[in-house]
Scaffold this motif. Structure first.
Motif, PDB file in Angstrom:
ATOM      1  N   ARG A  35       0.836  -1.211   0.000  1.00  0.00           N
ATOM      2  CA  ARG A  35       0.000   0.000   0.000  1.00  0.00           C
ATOM      3  C   ARG A  35       0.865   1.254   0.000  1.00  0.00           C
ATOM      4  NH1 ARG A  35      -3.229  -3.251   3.500  1.00  0.00           N
ATOM      5  NH2 ARG A  35      -2.113  -2.450   5.312  1.00  0.00           N
ATOM      6  N   LYS A  36       1.947   1.207   0.716  1.00  0.00           N
ATOM      7  CA  LYS A  36       2.865   2.348   0.764  1.00  0.00           C
ATOM      8  C   LYS A  36       3.510   2.606  -0.591  1.00  0.00           C
ATOM      9  CE  LYS A  36       7.133   3.867   3.019  1.00  0.00           C
ATOM     10  NZ  LYS A  36       8.188   3.496   3.992  1.00  0.00           N
ATOM     11  N   SER A  37       3.797   1.544  -1.321  1.00  0.00           N
ATOM     12  CA  SER A  37       4.443   1.686  -2.631  1.00  0.00           C
ATOM     13  C   SER A  37       3.458   2.043  -3.737  1.00  0.00           C
ATOM     14  CB  SER A  37       5.171   0.392  -2.987  1.00  0.00           C
ATOM     15  OG  SER A  37       4.244  -0.663  -3.175  1.00  0.00           O
ATOM     16  N   GLY A  38       2.152   1.949  -3.455  1.00  0.00           N
ATOM     17  CA  GLY A  38       1.152   2.237  -4.481  1.00  0.00           C
ATOM     18  C   GLY A  38       0.913   1.090  -5.441  1.00  0.00           C
ATOM     19  N   VAL A  39       1.290  -0.124  -5.041  1.00  0.00           N
ATOM     20  CA  VAL A  39       1.139  -1.311  -5.883  1.00  0.00           C
ATOM     21  C   VAL A  39       0.005  -2.160  -5.339  1.00  0.00           C
ATOM     22  CG1 VAL A  39       2.251  -3.448  -6.655  1.00  0.00           C
ATOM     23  CG2 VAL A  39       3.550  -1.322  -6.579  1.00  0.00           C
ATOM     24  N   ALA A  40      -0.859  -2.636  -6.228  1.00  0.00           N
ATOM     25  CA  ALA A  40      -1.972  -3.490  -5.805  1.00  0.00           C
ATOM     26  C   ALA A  40      -1.445  -4.876  -5.446  1.00  0.00           C
ATOM     27  CB  ALA A  40      -3.011  -3.595  -6.920  1.00  0.00           C
ATOM     28  N   LEU A  41      -1.679  -5.293  -4.221  1.00  0.00           N
ATOM     29  CA  LEU A  41      -1.280  -6.624  -3.759  1.00  0.00           C
ATOM     30  C   LEU A  41      -2.413  -7.183  -2.899  1.00  0.00           C
ATOM     31  CD1 LEU A  41       0.751  -8.930  -3.368  1.00  0.00           C
ATOM     32  CD2 LEU A  41       1.666  -7.677  -1.395  1.00  0.00           C
ATOM     33  N   ARG A  42      -3.076  -8.187  -3.429  1.00  0.00           N
ATOM     34  CA  ARG A  42      -4.152  -8.818  -2.664  1.00  0.00           C
ATOM     35  C   ARG A  42      -3.642  -9.992  -1.844  1.00  0.00           C
ATOM     36  NH1 ARG A  42      -6.026  -7.352  -7.540  1.00  0.00           N
ATOM     37  NH2 ARG A  42      -5.338  -9.307  -8.466  1.00  0.00           N
ATOM     38  N   HIS A  68      17.791  -0.224 -10.821  1.00  0.00           N
ATOM     39  CA  HIS A  68      16.753   0.750 -10.474  1.00  0.00           C
ATOM     40  C   HIS A  68      15.832   0.197  -9.392  1.00  0.00           C
ATOM     41  CE1 HIS A  68      13.039   3.253 -11.503  1.00  0.00           C
ATOM     42  NE2 HIS A  68      13.956   4.131 -11.115  1.00  0.00           N
ATOM     43  N   ALA A  69      15.455  -1.083  -9.483  1.00  0.00           N
ATOM     44  CA  ALA A  69      14.602  -1.685  -8.457  1.00  0.00           C
ATOM     45  C   ALA A  69      15.316  -1.767  -7.118  1.00  0.00           C
ATOM     46  CB  ALA A  69      14.155  -3.078  -8.918  1.00  0.00           C
ATOM     47  N   ASP A  70      16.629  -2.020  -7.123  1.00  0.00           N
ATOM     48  CA  ASP A  70      17.391  -2.023  -5.871  1.00  0.00           C
ATOM     49  C   ASP A  70      17.328  -0.654  -5.185  1.00  0.00           C
ATOM     50  OD1 ASP A  70      18.119  -4.649  -6.188  1.00  0.00           O
ATOM     51  OD2 ASP A  70      20.046  -4.192  -7.132  1.00  0.00           O
ATOM     52  N   ILE A  71      17.503   0.394  -5.963  1.00  0.00           N
ATOM     53  CA  ILE A  71      17.482   1.751  -5.411  1.00  0.00           C
ATOM     54  C   ILE A  71      16.113   2.089  -4.841  1.00  0.00           C
ATOM     55  CG2 ILE A  71      17.644   4.184  -6.062  1.00  0.00           C
ATOM     56  CD1 ILE A  71      19.810   3.308  -8.114  1.00  0.00           C
ATOM     57  N   VAL A  72      15.065   1.783  -5.597  1.00  0.00           N
ATOM     58  CA  VAL A  72      13.707   2.068  -5.131  1.00  0.00           C
ATOM     59  C   VAL A  72      13.364   1.223  -3.910  1.00  0.00           C
ATOM     60  CG1 VAL A  72      11.260   2.047  -5.791  1.00  0.00           C
ATOM     61  CG2 VAL A  72      12.992   2.746  -7.448  1.00  0.00           C
ATOM     62  N   SER A  73      13.914   0.007  -3.822  1.00  0.00           N
ATOM     63  CA  SER A  73      13.656  -0.859  -2.669  1.00  0.00           C
ATOM     64  C   SER A  73      14.080  -0.197  -1.370  1.00  0.00           C
ATOM     65  CB  SER A  73      14.385  -2.193  -2.849  1.00  0.00           C
ATOM     66  OG  SER A  73      14.278  -2.992  -1.692  1.00  0.00           O
ATOM     67  N   ASP A  74      15.276   0.385  -1.344  1.00  0.00           N
ATOM     68  CA  ASP A  74      15.739   1.075  -0.134  1.00  0.00           C
ATOM     69  C   ASP A  74      14.855   2.275   0.197  1.00  0.00           C
ATOM     70  OD1 ASP A  74      17.706  -0.625   0.591  1.00  0.00           O
ATOM     71  OD2 ASP A  74      19.392   0.672   0.076  1.00  0.00           O
ATOM     72  N   VAL A  77      13.447  -9.955   3.879  1.00  0.00           N
ATOM     73  CA  VAL A  77      12.231 -10.315   3.136  1.00  0.00           C
ATOM     74  C   VAL A  77      11.528  -9.053   2.647  1.00  0.00           C
ATOM     75  CG1 VAL A  77       9.939 -11.357   3.325  1.00  0.00           C
ATOM     76  CG2 VAL A  77      11.924 -12.523   4.310  1.00  0.00           C
ATOM     77  N   ASP A  78      11.447  -8.032   3.525  1.00  0.00           N
ATOM     78  CA  ASP A  78      10.826  -6.764   3.128  1.00  0.00           C
ATOM     79  C   ASP A  78      11.582  -6.138   1.959  1.00  0.00           C
ATOM     80  OD1 ASP A  78       9.045  -7.154   5.118  1.00  0.00           O
ATOM     81  OD2 ASP A  78       9.847  -5.633   6.479  1.00  0.00           O
ATOM     82  N   ALA A  79      12.910  -6.154   2.021  1.00  0.00           N
ATOM     83  CA  ALA A  79      13.712  -5.546   0.957  1.00  0.00           C
ATOM     84  C   ALA A  79      13.505  -6.281  -0.369  1.00  0.00           C
ATOM     85  CB  ALA A  79      15.183  -5.557   1.341  1.00  0.00           C
ATOM     86  N   ALA A  80      13.421  -7.620  -0.298  1.00  0.00           N
ATOM     87  CA  ALA A  80      13.224  -8.394  -1.528  1.00  0.00           C
ATOM     88  C   ALA A  80      11.852  -8.101  -2.136  1.00  0.00           C
ATOM     89  CB  ALA A  80      13.364  -9.885  -1.230  1.00  0.00           C
ATOM     90  N   PHE A  81      10.808  -8.031  -1.300  1.00  0.00           N
ATOM     91  CA  PHE A  81       9.477  -7.723  -1.819  1.00  0.00           C
ATOM     92  C   PHE A  81       9.418  -6.292  -2.337  1.00  0.00           C
ATOM     93  CE2 PHE A  81       7.247 -11.538  -0.603  1.00  0.00           C
ATOM     94  CZ  PHE A  81       6.121 -11.502  -1.406  1.00  0.00           C
ATOM     95  N   ALA A  82      10.073  -5.355  -1.648  1.00  0.00           N
ATOM     96  CA  ALA A  82      10.089  -3.974  -2.130  1.00  0.00           C
ATOM     97  C   ALA A  82      10.786  -3.882  -3.482  1.00  0.00           C
ATOM     98  CB  ALA A  82      10.803  -3.078  -1.109  1.00  0.00           C
ATOM     99  N   HIS A  83      11.799  -4.707  -3.705  1.00  0.00           N
ATOM    100  CA  HIS A  83      12.465  -4.771  -5.013  1.00  0.00           C
ATOM    101  C   HIS A  83      11.460  -5.176  -6.091  1.00  0.00           C
ATOM    102  CE1 HIS A  83      15.829  -5.792  -7.804  1.00  0.00           C
ATOM    103  NE2 HIS A  83      14.978  -6.716  -8.212  1.00  0.00           N
TER     104      HIS A  83
END
Length: 537
Positions: free
Chosen positions: A237-244, A353-359, A286-292
């Protein structure tokens, strides 16, 4: 999966370029024999690995080792992939394996030829996994408490199941192609009713059902309710991505630590993480991997990579099928090499780019770097070795650190990202323009060509039905009438443009043959006379 993708590419390449087969290969693989190349394809990779296993045991005896090292297991997988691909390529060339099943099976067996062609490769891969599991089981100090039959069955299924993700759509596409080939009149009806070509419709359906197919082939299950699931949903929800619902990928006998996202659109997108990753990683990792993975979805990386792949695929088709270039094979090879370089570069940049956004999403600087460091330690991978689609782990850690600490590097990275996205967009626009331009007839020599091509497809389909089901005379008659109709329309179009067009002779001869087969002898004689008068032009 990577091995199977390369195998499919080799299949398409050999079928397209059709290199000449040496004379001695016919003695080894007689054209009417199906069993010999089948056994060679299934058993050769296993025999190669047995030789490697024997050499490994001799090496262990010389060094007094008791167990097969991780290095040996990595070499095992590389040799398995190489043996599978070399055997596959040799049979595609020397035994004409890609066309052998189609030649020996009835042509009205929808999708059977494609399935029988590719399934032995899957079987060989599964047998290699059985051999690997058998050896490691025998060497295990806990073998007395294990169930060997269950372990062997699990290793076989776990090896084959992920490859079905590629094989099922490919066989389905071949099945639709076979059905349209034996029913060209239905194909034309679909073309008239559908707003897009059948191929594009199939691609769209595949993109939509891909996440469900991945869930089944990876044996994934929804993550159970709990603190971890709630934390990941909050991060989404924080990232603005739909995840059910996050999914746990059960890796079974082949544990691996990874996470991934599948799906182009938010309503069908799914996120996966392996059970082994959850076992060996901390909550922050785990959070960092999912945020990636959330970053890939949020910044449309999947669409950019898909657009790049489809654009180069269409370019390859244009290059191979074009008659306006002197060397289509050379141009096709150049397009393939360019795709390999460009796609790999785009994919590696998207990983950075995904690594950077993950942090940024986790608000925990260094979390993704710690995750990568743990992966290096747990999986014993080379931190300085990059893959085709992924940068070297150590390089990824360095890029994230420099981005956070060096404003000048951060600005250069952002500019490079913008240029790369614009370049991919320009590529998609240019290929789309080429596709539209190709639909517009530009040469007088194409007059009547489409009508005659449809007529010949009806004749071929009628022969297929005659050979496969001789009693179905009504269907054969429908197809012949369709061929007659298309020949008549093509002749009218050609006569309006050029009464001495060279394609008229073949059209008259084909119509004469159709009328002769239907017992319409006067019309057959009339068109034979027209053929005799025009074939001298």
């Amino acid at each position: 999966m990577g091995t199977m993708i390369i195998a499919v590419i080799l299949w398409l390449a050999v079928g397209e370029f059709s290199p000449p087969v040496p004379d001695w290969a016919t003695d080894w693989f007689p054209p009417d024999n199906f069993l010999i190349p089948l056994l060679v394809l299934v058993l050769t990779p296993v025999l190669v690995l047995m030789v490697y296993l024997l050499l490994g045991k001799l090496w262990q005896a010389a060094r007094s080792d008791q167990h097969l090292s991780h290095a040996h297991l990595r070499y095992w997988l590389r040799i398995q992939s190489l043996a599978l691909l070399l055997t596959w390529l040799a049979l595609l060339w020397l035994a004409n394996w890609g066309d052998r099943a189609e030649a020996l099976l009835p042509v009205n067996w929808i999708a059977a030829a494609a399935a029988i062609t590719i399934l032995p490769l899957l079987l060989a891969s599964g047998l290699c996994a059985l051999l690997r599991c058998w050896y490691t089981f025998l060497r295990s100090p806990f073998r007395s408490t294990d169930r060997p039959a269950a372990l062997l069955r699990a290793s076989f299924i776990d090896e084959i199941r992920p490859n079905l993700l590629l094989m099922i759509p490919m066989i389905a596409i071949h099945g639709v192609s076979d059905w349209l080939r034996v029913n060209p009149d239905h194909d034309l009806w679909l073309q008239a009713k559908l707003p897009v070509p059948v191929e594009m419709l199939l691609m769209g359906i595949f993109i939509l059902v891909l996440p469900s197919l991945v869930t089944w082939t990876l044996n994934a299950r929804p993550m159970p309710p709990g603190a971890m699931r709630d934390r990941l949903l909050q991060l989404a929800r924080k990232s603005g991505v739909a995840l059910r619902q996050p999914y746990i990928w059960r890796t079974g006998s082949q544990p691996m630590a990874t996470a991934m996202v599948v799906g182009l659109f938010s309503f069908q997108r799914r996120f996966y993480i392996t059970d082994y990753f959850l076992q060996v990683m901390t909550a922050d990792e785990v959070d960092a991997a999912f945020a990636h993975e959330f970053a890939h979805a949020r910044h449309y990386h999947i669409g950019l990579l898909l657009g790049t792949a489809i654009s180069f695929l269409l370019l390859l088709v244009f290059a191979v099928e074009s008659s306006n270039i002197l060397a289509p094979a050379a141009v096709g090879t150049l397009v393939a090499i360019t795709f390999y370089i460009f796609f790999g570069r785009v994919s590696r940049h998207m990983e950075h780019h995904a690594d950077i956004v993950s942090d940024e999403l986790t608000e925990n600087p260094g979390a993704i770097g710690q995750t990568l460091s743990s992966l290096i330690r747990i999986t014993s991978i080379n931190p300085d070795r990059r893959g085709w689609r992924h940068p070297a782990p150590q390089r990824r850690i360095e890029v994230v650190k420099r981005y956070q600490e060096d404003p000048e590097f951060k600005q250069r990275f952002q500019h490079h990202h913008t240029r790369l996205v614009c370049l991919v967009g320009l590529l998609c626009v240019l290929v789309s323009a080429m596709l539209l331009f190709q639909q517009v007839p530009t040469s007088p020599s194409t007059v009547g060509k489409i009508h005659f091509s449809r007529a010949h497809s009806h004749i071929i389909a009628a022969r297929i039905h005659r050979d496969g089901s001789p009693s179905n005379l009504q269907r054969q008659d429908e197809l012949l009438k369709g061929a007659e109709n298309w020949f008549q329309r093509g002749i009218e179009e050609v006569l309006a443009a050029d009464s001495r067009h060279p394609s008229l002779a073949n059209a008259y001869r084909s119509l004469a043959a159709i009328y002769q087969s239907q017992g319409r002898f006067e019309e057959a004689a009339s068109y034979r006379a027209l053929y005799e008068s025009t074939r001298v032009w």
